[in-house]
Design an enzyme around this catalytic site. Sequence first.
Site, PDB file in Angstrom:
ATOM      1  N   GLU A   1      16.856  39.126  12.631  1.00 29.09           N
ATOM      2  CA  GLU A   1      16.317  40.006  13.912  1.00 29.09           C
ATOM      3  C   GLU A   1      16.938  39.811  15.070  1.00 29.09           C
ATOM      4  O   GLU A   1      17.172  40.544  16.003  1.00 29.09           O
ATOM      5  CB  GLU A   1      14.665  39.659  14.023  1.00 29.09           C
ATOM      6  CG  GLU A   1      13.842  39.897  13.097  1.00 29.09           C
ATOM      7  CD  GLU A   1      13.600  41.617  13.173  1.00 29.09           C
ATOM      8  OE1 GLU A   1      13.463  41.942  14.420  1.00 29.09           O
ATOM      9  OE2 GLU A   1      13.308  42.033  12.146  1.00 29.09           O
TER      10      GLU A   1
ATOM     11  N   SER B   1     -49.601  28.046  -2.442  1.00 31.72           N
ATOM     12  CA  SER B   1     -50.039  26.463  -2.846  1.00 31.72           C
ATOM     13  C   SER B   1     -48.967  25.283  -2.270  1.00 31.72           C
ATOM     14  O   SER B   1     -49.335  24.071  -2.704  1.00 31.72           O
ATOM     15  CB  SER B   1     -50.218  26.507  -4.224  1.00 31.72           C
ATOM     16  OG  SER B   1     -51.507  27.391  -4.890  1.00 31.72           O
TER      17      SER B   1
END
Length: 544
Positions: free
Chosen positions: A110, A400
């Site tokens: 680059e 319950s």
Amino acid sequence: MLNEMVSRLQAFVGEVQAAWRRHLIAVSSLLALFAVLAIVPLGLGLWGATRIFTGLPDEAAIGRMGEMDQATAVYDASDRLVFTIYKERRMEVPLERVSPNLLKALLAIEDQRFYDHAGFDVVRIGSAVLANVRRGRAAQGGSTITQQLARQSFLTPDKTIRRKLQELVLAARIERTYSKHDILELYLNKVYFGDGLYGIEAASQGFFGKHAAELSVDEAAMLAGLVKSPSSYAPTISMPRAVNRRNLVLQVMRDHGDIDQATYEQARQAKLNLQDQLRIDEPTGQYFKEQVRRELVDRFGWEAVYQGGLKVYSTIDMSMQSAAETAVDEQLKQLDERRAKILASRGKKGQPPPTDPEPLQAALVAMDPHSGEVRAMVGGRDFNQSKFNRAVQAKRQPGSAFKPFVYAAALEAGFTPASLIEHLNDPIDTVEGAWTPEEEHATGDSISLRAGLRTSSNRAAVRLLQDVGIPKAVAYAKAMGVGDVPAVPSLALGSGEVTLESMTAAYASFANAGEVPRPFVIRRVEDRSGTVLFQEQPSTSRAV
């Protein structure tokens, strides 16, 4: 005679004045022309310069360039990364924790003169212009790493002369503001590598399942090659193109003297071993993750969670979470089969089955009874189909499951496991009249507390509630964290509405010597620099 001479003299003077005026006009016109020829280019230049500098960031904005969106990382109970929350999937890393192989590969492909230029490379720009002229198209770019950083941070991707000139100006400003070390670090943390991965650390973990510091030569070359065109060279898109691009980077590295021939040959023959440790589908624990996300946003705000790079240490145990989801899935399958049989039997009896019945749902919470740390959470059948978390958002009648709270209140009131609950068959007075609960377990008129709880006797629970006193049972229910419950006889059978999480915490008190833990899913939160923003302090309250 005299008059004629005067007249001629006056005429001559008039001609001289007229000629002088004509010369003045000509000279003025010429000067005006010169002025226009001088001013027009100057004006155009000023106008062009104004356009170039208009909209560029000021020095303060350039100084804040390092402030980038980062993903929030969520870790499990063993501090292993399990989830990410992000706008951009990025994990910032200092340059010292980036493999030298990657730095060499990136600079080789680059910006080979990165340490020699002041923002833009005149030699590279000239070479790119000549190459483009020869080919008749924009085949080669001349942007340095600093120019790319300027473009990524502040500019649009438009390919115009104005944008290119702005890029050069910004690159020069960035070079004056930051050191080469900082520019390279900013670039590596900001650049896009494809597949939703921003920055070298996220790319390393997303493609190779390792940290940026651990990249080999061939892996570094592949990642460096992605920068030019992530959408074209990503190995998840085209493996052949990714390999060809990697090999080109390796060739440039060899020619530039970054690697020798043997290393080049070895790296060129290496197979790409993709291993994603970051972009996991996260199929497990989605309800848990969403609960963590909601609590983080409530505490820190959306921007901090999606862009702030927080480190969140949760309480989840992934093995328990997986087991929990398997248990819920298996139970739902059994219920679906029973439901199908019931609907089929109705059809045989001539009863029309319900059209398109809603899918059954289930939820599960697993919690450390001593600390309150939630180890597993399932909020429904399928998170992708329904994000409503029935573990913490839905209130349901416990049925319950409420009975143990009544028995706990009785034991606190002086009853023993051997105490008898009598008059089981006597009706209970209510505002709606006498009521006798349905019973499938107790057969006589009395039963011990131990047997009543073991058999889950409805009449025993309701009669015990009367003996203890409804207000006392309601107070115990609140102390155990099950919320507001109705002060009615049917309370013993679970007629109130509670969340599954609160019921789990209440049950935890039975395993924690009567102390109810406060459930939580987040242990600690740190910012990107490691500063602790939040630390959970486990707490319990005495209930029994």
